[in-house]
Each structure stands twice: as C-alpha cells, then as structure tokens.
Motif scaffolding. Structure first.
Motif, PDB file in Angstrom:
ATOM      1  N   ARG A 156      -0.005   2.134   0.497  1.00 14.16           N
ATOM      2  CA  ARG A 156      -0.494   2.602  -0.796  1.00 14.16           C
ATOM      3  C   ARG A 156       0.557   2.233  -1.831  1.00 14.16           C
ATOM      4  O   ARG A 156       1.731   2.561  -1.677  1.00 14.16           O
ATOM      5  CB  ARG A 156      -0.671   4.123  -0.740  1.00 14.16           C
ATOM      6  N   LEU A 157       0.122   1.554  -2.871  1.00 17.63           N
ATOM      7  CA  LEU A 157       1.051   1.025  -3.858  1.00 17.63           C
ATOM      8  C   LEU A 157       0.857   1.777  -5.161  1.00 17.63           C
ATOM      9  O   LEU A 157      -0.260   1.869  -5.660  1.00 17.63           O
ATOM     10  CB  LEU A 157       0.739  -0.461  -4.061  1.00 17.63           C
TER      11      LEU A 157
ATOM     12  N   ASN B 134       8.394   0.849 -12.020  1.00 15.61           N
ATOM     13  CA  ASN B 134       8.371   1.492 -10.699  1.00 15.61           C
ATOM     14  C   ASN B 134       7.279   0.848  -9.868  1.00 15.61           C
ATOM     15  O   ASN B 134       6.152   0.729 -10.321  1.00 15.61           O
ATOM     16  CB  ASN B 134       8.027   2.975 -10.792  1.00 15.61           C
ATOM     17  N   VAL B 135       7.636   0.440  -8.658  1.00 17.16           N
ATOM     18  CA  VAL B 135       6.623   0.027  -7.699  1.00 17.16           C
ATOM     19  C   VAL B 135       6.966   0.725  -6.400  1.00 17.16           C
ATOM     20  O   VAL B 135       7.955   0.391  -5.755  1.00 17.16           O
ATOM     21  CB  VAL B 135       6.610  -1.504  -7.504  1.00 17.16           C
ATOM     22  N   ASP B 136       6.186   1.741  -6.054  1.00 20.82           N
ATOM     23  CA  ASP B 136       6.499   2.538  -4.873  1.00 20.82           C
ATOM     24  C   ASP B 136       5.442   2.324  -3.801  1.00 20.82           C
ATOM     25  O   ASP B 136       4.254   2.317  -4.083  1.00 20.82           O
ATOM     26  CB  ASP B 136       6.577   4.022  -5.236  1.00 20.82           C
ATOM     27  N   LEU B 137       5.906   2.169  -2.562  1.00 22.72           N
ATOM     28  CA  LEU B 137       4.993   1.979  -1.438  1.00 22.72           C
ATOM     29  C   LEU B 137       5.077   3.196  -0.529  1.00 22.72           C
ATOM     30  O   LEU B 137       6.166   3.609  -0.152  1.00 22.72           O
ATOM     31  CB  LEU B 137       5.378   0.742  -0.619  1.00 22.72           C
ATOM     32  N   THR B 138       3.935   3.776  -0.186  1.00 25.95           N
ATOM     33  CA  THR B 138       3.935   4.819   0.839  1.00 25.95           C
ATOM     34  C   THR B 138       2.832   4.517   1.836  1.00 25.95           C
ATOM     35  O   THR B 138       1.807   3.945   1.481  1.00 25.95           O
ATOM     36  CB  THR B 138       3.668   6.222   0.252  1.00 25.95           C
TER      37      THR B 138
ATOM     38  N   VAL C 281      -2.663   2.765  -9.193  1.00 28.31           N
ATOM     39  CA  VAL C 281      -2.475   3.026  -7.773  1.00 28.31           C
ATOM     40  C   VAL C 281      -3.437   2.145  -6.984  1.00 28.31           C
ATOM     41  O   VAL C 281      -4.648   2.201  -7.218  1.00 28.31           O
ATOM     42  CB  VAL C 281      -2.735   4.507  -7.446  1.00 28.31           C
ATOM     43  N   LEU C 282      -2.900   1.332  -6.108  1.00 26.37           N
ATOM     44  CA  LEU C 282      -3.723   0.506  -5.234  1.00 26.37           C
ATOM     45  C   LEU C 282      -3.687   1.145  -3.852  1.00 26.37           C
ATOM     46  O   LEU C 282      -2.666   1.132  -3.175  1.00 26.37           O
ATOM     47  CB  LEU C 282      -3.176  -0.928  -5.167  1.00 26.37           C
ATOM     48  N   ASP C 283      -4.817   1.747  -3.474  1.00 29.07           N
ATOM     49  CA  ASP C 283      -4.825   2.559  -2.252  1.00 29.07           C
ATOM     50  C   ASP C 283      -6.022   2.161  -1.399  1.00 29.07           C
ATOM     51  O   ASP C 283      -7.134   2.576  -1.677  1.00 29.07           O
ATOM     52  CB  ASP C 283      -4.905   4.032  -2.666  1.00 29.07           C
TER      53      ASP C 283
END
Lengths: 530, 168
Positions: free
Chosen positions: A136-137, A120-124, A154-156
């Motif tokens: 935010r990844l 899963n790689v989700d971007l918001t 989480v890369l935020d």
C-alpha cells in the motif's frame, strides 16, 4: 476472468507496470481477494467468540451458528463486490510533472499532486498483502492541510516492485547524480535492528497501562460469561490464603508481567528488521515483522532531531530518536512514524543524531536555581494535595485498617515520586547553541533533547508569568514549521534566554533589545498604569 | 551556577499601544461573560426555592470576581499590550499574568487577515492576524482602530508578497 485464474495471470504480468509514463494505470486486481479474506477472517473470528458461549449455555447454539455463518458470507461477498467496484473505478498515472488519481464509484474524485512537491512516499504491507507481493503506497506533499486529506494519494494496493519503483521515481527526481535502479538494498544503513534492543521495549509507561487494561479485562470477561462476582471472589480467596498485602503485590506483579509481555510482542512486531537508510537526500526507515513499513523523509524538510529518553528507558541508559520535519503532524510522534531510531543503547541514537546534524551534541548550560525551586514548589503542592486527599477519604469513608494503610502508602509513594521528578526535571533543563542548531533539553518522565536547525526557526515567543518575573526566569520558545511547531527553553535566566534567542537567529530579536537598567521596566509599567 | 554569559539585555516594549477603545471592549466582554454565567444561576435561584443558597451563593461569587476583573483587568492589559511593525518583523507584547512577547519575521509570514467580532465592531475595532507556518498559533494584534487595521494588513501583505520562499 474469474478470481482464481486472475491470481496466476497477474502474478506473471502485474498491472501497474508502465510501458509509457503517461498511460493510465490501475491498482492490482488481487485487492479484491485480499479484502475478501481479511473480512472473512475478522467476521469468522468474531463469530466463534459469539457462537461458542451461546452454544455452551443454551439451546440457541445452532440458530446462532446459522446467523453468524450467513452474516460472514454476506459481508465477505458484499465487501468483495464493493472492492471490485473501487478497483475498477480507480486510475492513476505519473506524468512528467504530476501524479494523478481518479477514483470513486458514486462521487468521482480527482486528485493531482505536483511531482516536485511530493515529500512523503510511505509503503506498508500487512501479512496478507505481503503474501501476495503487494504493497500500500501513501504519497503526500507533506503539507498540513486541515480540511480532509486532499494532499495525499493512496494507492492500495500495487505490486511491491511497482511500489518501490514509483517511490524511487518520485523521491529521487531531480537528483540526477545516480541512476534510480537497484539502490533499494544497497543504501548504507545509519542504524539497523539488534535483537537485544527488545529489552528496552517493556520499560515504558504503556506496560502499566496494558497491565491496568488486562486487570479491567478480567472483570469484563467475567461479566460476559454471566459471573461478574467471580474475580472478586478469587481476590477474596487469595487474600484469605496469603494475606492481604502479599495478594495485592502478587496481583500487581502478575499484571505488570502480562503487560510487559504484551508490549514486547507489539514492539517486536513494529520494529523487527528495522533499518535506517540515507540515500539521494532521503531518509528511509524500514521495519516490521508482520506488517512491513517503509517511511521516507525528504532531508530538505528535516529541521532537526529530538533525542527522547522516557524515564524507564533512560534508567537503562537507552534513548530513541525522533525527527523534526516540516509537514509532519504532531500525531506522527504518537504513531511512531516520526521515530528514526527506536529505544536502543544511548550511543546509537546519539551517533545517528550527530551524523544527521553534521555536528556533535554539545554540553548544555544549566538553568538557574529558581527553575529548581519552581519545580520543588509544585511538588510541594502535589504532596499537600495527596495528604489532604487521603485525610478527606479516610475521614469520610472510614475504611478498614488495610485500605487506610494502602492509601497512606500510595500517598507516600506519590509524594516521593513528585519530589524526585521535580529535582530530576530541574537537572534535565539545559540549553546550548551550536553553529547550526539550537539545543534545548527538558523533562523528567519524558526527557527530550531537541536540536532545532537555526534556519528552521521562524519566530519567537517569549513568555513570563508573574511568578517567573519575581524570580528572574522566562521561557523562550522557538516557533518552527516542523513537527510540533514550537520548542521551548523552559525557565531560563532572563538575560541568558534573551541572549540565546538573539544569537540563534542573528538580527531578528536584536532591534527589540535594550540594555537592562534595573529600574527601567518598573518605571515604565508604573507610568503607564494610571 | 547562574548564566555565565549574559550581556544584560532585556526586551523593550513595542512602540505602539492598542487603541484606547480597547479598554471599553475588554470591559464589556468581561461583563457579558460574567452575565452569561451568573444570570442562569440567579434565575434558577429565584425559581427553585430549596436550592436558593447553592445557586445564589456561586452567582454572587461570579459577579464579584467577574466585576472585579471587568474593572481592573482591562486597565492592566491596556498598560501591557503593545505592538510594533518594523521593516523586518512584527513584534507584540500581550498578557498581564502571563506576559508574552511574539516576534515573527516578515520573511516567514504566510497570511495576513483582519477579523472583527460583533462586539469589537460596535467599538470600531479590528484584529490583525499574522500567521506563520508554525503550529504555535498566529500573532494577533487584537485592538486596532478599524481603518488602521485595514491599512496595516494591506502594508503587511505587500511586504510579505515581496519576499520569496515558502516561509518554512
């Protein structure tokens, strides 16, 4: 470097641009600014709510204002410093085989995910992050780990371009068929947003919940302003003026309309610009008006789909589509992150489902009459319970004629709904096998048609209560690693249910099946009881 | 329109019964649960005279129902609870009022554990817990002889380790 000039420089050369893959990278520095602005806005907003009533009602206004301004500034500066420390201590890097992150101010935390296990790689990005071009990844292996979230990095935040590139690198690895560049907008869409779909949003039980919440909020606000009796007086005035029944119905209508408006706003925010893409073995949902969201599913983890038709949406001939995927928690359903297609004309989710399944959704075999009788019997219990409740309430509290009739009307409506749900629920029941999927449908208020990949079935649970035994039905549950973990064919005929399970996964159940001799089961249990 | 394509098959019971001592274990569990609920009610009923009827009445009901279950349920359960391990699957049947058959293929088993509760240990029994990747809960065989359970768990571990894949 102070904050202002940092804005300019990092926009030109954003950190997080890797030259060599194994360099340690840092988050985008503007996170400090974003955090400060967010907290300032939240605290300034609530300060207004606190100060205005105090100012209006007492002499303490200026003092309250001073406290609130001081508090807001302190929190803003404090959080900016904390976020700056977090930013300084967070490092990440992508190597040939792993994604690693080191973080923590007091407690150092090191996380490392094997690249081939990342699913899963989700971007918001909320409004503020979007304004700064940040995202935010959230990167996970899609495994259920009960303790903490050790399997997620989480890369935020990092820059949007950097985030997109990292997503592509992580999800499209080992699929060397295509280059990684420039596919972000060119992937073909399986479905995309139509503004007309917004009409399905308020057709949900949440409209009523928001309506009830709004009605409650009126009393809460009245209490804040020191006039808790006011709404009751209003209600009394309205009842006197228009009569009790029109006033009650009018209030219900007004609050339901408010609920519908609120829910529609939320739905628009969540689903505006929706687009479902399929590329490089990955499904990607992109949506969001203010907060943009990008959610990806590795197709290797997809085990089927769930065509969900809640009652209101079904009556409008619409449906939504959820994905069944391993590593997706049951909560994902509530947070809408498992949804592939939002409520839309039924043909849309059905077409997407058939594309994903690679076959048409079949016609379903109905379940025996006993299944219907069981539901009607339960509805009967509800009716008896309602009648008894009204009887007891009226007997004990001796309410006015108006409230007695309100209770009776409510009990009648409840009874009709219970019977209707029973009949409709029985009609919903059905099952079928396709070459690749087990299809099961159930439910009335939330009708759900699950198509579960047959190789994704990792066991059976077959259950029969004493009542089911008497009428010759049972519940066959396929267990799976995906989403909820189990999907049931409810109240299916004994023989048909076992045949279904036997056929769905060849060889698994067969060794435990024998041809039925009508008396066989009875003699066995009678013989062993003593 | 009843099922048109049934072949008239039904599930046969798994081959093995639970260890006979399981009846005593279930019975004592029921007795202890009954006591845990009933004793405080009885004690309070003796101490608080005005509320005696309201405390001792429910206590009597709990004792009668719990005692009845302690006598009958273990026998019903013992008749119904079965287990079997074949080359390809673990197969169990449990429950009386809600009879449940579970089938877990060897290739999908993730972990095999044995557990022993304190009371269970007093009767020399153990539980073999077989988990798969599903959230539907593990398949457990809760009433084997201690040594037999250890051996079974060992065998299952060997078989499942020999199967490749991530069992999802």
């Amino acid at each position: 470097m102070n904050g202002a000039e940092d804005l300019a420089t990092s926009a030109a050369t954003p950190p997080g641009e890797p030259e060599v893959e194994t360099d340690w990278l840092i988050l985008d520095r503007r996170t400090v600014l974003v955090t400060a602005i967010t907290l300032f806005a939240v605290f300034a907003g609530s300060s207004v709510l606190i100060v205005v009533p105090i100012w209006a009602q007492s002499e303490a206004g200026p003092a309250a204002l001073a406290w609130c301004v001081g508090g807001t500034l302190a929190v803003t500066i404090g959080s900016a410093i904390a976020d700056h420390l977090r930013w300084r201590t967070t490092r990440y890097r992508l190597t040939e085989s792993r994604l690693e992150m080191h973080s923590g101010i007091l407690f150092k935390r090191r996380r490392s995910l094997a690249r081939e296990r990342i699913r899963n790689v989700d971007l918001t990005a909320n409004v503020l992050l979007r304004a700064f071009g940040l995202v935010r990844l959230s990167i996970g292996t899609g495994e259920k780990v009960s303790e903490g979230d050790g399997q997620t990095i989480v890369l935020d935040p990092i820059t949007r371009a950097g985030g997109e590139r990292l997503r592509t690198d992580l999800l499209h690895r080992a699929r060397t068929d295509t280059g990684t560049g420039a596919d972000a907008d060119s992937a073909p869409a399986l479905a995309s947003w139509s503004p007309q779909w917004v009409r399905y949003v308020p057709l949900s039980i949440f409209t009523l919940l928001i309506a009830a919440g709004a009605a409650g909020a009126v009393f809460q606000v009245a209490e804040w302003f020191g006039v808790p009796g006011l709404p009751v007086e209003w209600a009394q005035t309205l009842a006197d003026r228009f009569g009790a029944w029109p006033a009650l119905l009018g209030a219900v209508v007004v609050f339901v309309v408010l609920g519908a408006i609120g829910l529609t706003a939320l739905g628009l925010e969540a689903w505006w610009g929706y687009r479902l893409e399929r590329a490089h073995g990955t499904l990607r949902v992109r949506r969001g008006l203010l907060t943009s969201r990008s959610i990806s599913f590795d197709e290797a983890r997809v085990r089927g789909v769930d065509l969900v038709e809640p009652l209101g949406i079904r009556l409008a001939r619409a449906a939504r589509l959820d994905v069944l995927a391993t590593g997706l928690s049951a909560d994902a359903e509530k947070q809408e992150s498992a949804t592939l297609v939002p409520a839309s004309p039924r043909a849309v989710p059905v077409a997407v489902a058939e594309r994903l399944l690679g076959e048409a959704l079949p016609g379903l075999s109905p379940h025996p009459r006993a299944a219907r009788n069981r539901r009607l019997f339960r509805a009967g219990l509800v009716v008896v319970g309602l009648v008894a409740a009204v009887g007891v309430l009226v007997g004990l509290t001796r309410p006015t004629a108006f409230w007695t009739s309100v209770m009776i009307v409510a009990a009648i409506i409840g009874s009709v709904v219970a019977v209707a749900v029973a009949v409709d629920g029985a009609r919903s029941l059905g099952n079928a096998l396709t070459p690749d999927h087990l299809v099961a449908r159930r439910g009335s208020i939330r009708r759900s048609t699950v198509a579960l990949s047959r190789p994704g079935i990792i066991g059976w649970r077959i259950r029969q209560s004493v009542f089911q035994r008497r009428v010759g039905v049972l519940t066959v549950t396929a267990t799976t690693a995906a989403s909820r973990g189990r999907y049931s064919v409810v109240d299916v005929g004994e023989g048909a249910g076992l045949d279904l399970a036997d056929e769905a996964v060849p060889g698994l159940l067969r060794p435990f099946l024998v041809s039925a001799e009508p008396m066989g089961a009875d003699t066995e249990s009678a013989g062993t009881r003593g | 329109m009843p099922a048109p394509r049934t072949t008239g098959m039904q599930l046969r019971p798994p081959r093995h019964r639970y260890d006979r001592r399981v009846v005593a274990w279930w019975r004592w569990s029921a007795i202890i649960w009954t006591a845990v609920i009933a004793l405080p009610l009885v004690v309070l009923g003796i101490i608080i005279a005005p509320a005696r009827v309201w405390l001792l009445g429910p206590a009597a009901v709990v004792i009668v129902v719990g005692g009845g279950l302690a006598v009958a349920l273990p026998l019903w359960w013992y008749a119904k609870h079965r287990w079997e391990v074949t080359e390809h699957a673990v197969y169990t049947r449990t429950g009386y009022f809600w009879q449940t058959w579970r089938v877990a293929p060897m290739s999908r088993i993730q972990t095999v554990d044995t557990t022993r509760g304190p009371l269970q240990r007093a009767f020399g029994l153990a539980t073999v817990v077989v988990t798969t990747a599903s959230a539907a809960g593990p398949v457990s065989i809760a009433g084997l002889d201690d040594a037999q359970a250890t051996e079974l768990a060992h065998e299952l571990t060997i078989v499942t380790n020999a199967t490749p894949g991530d069992a999802t």
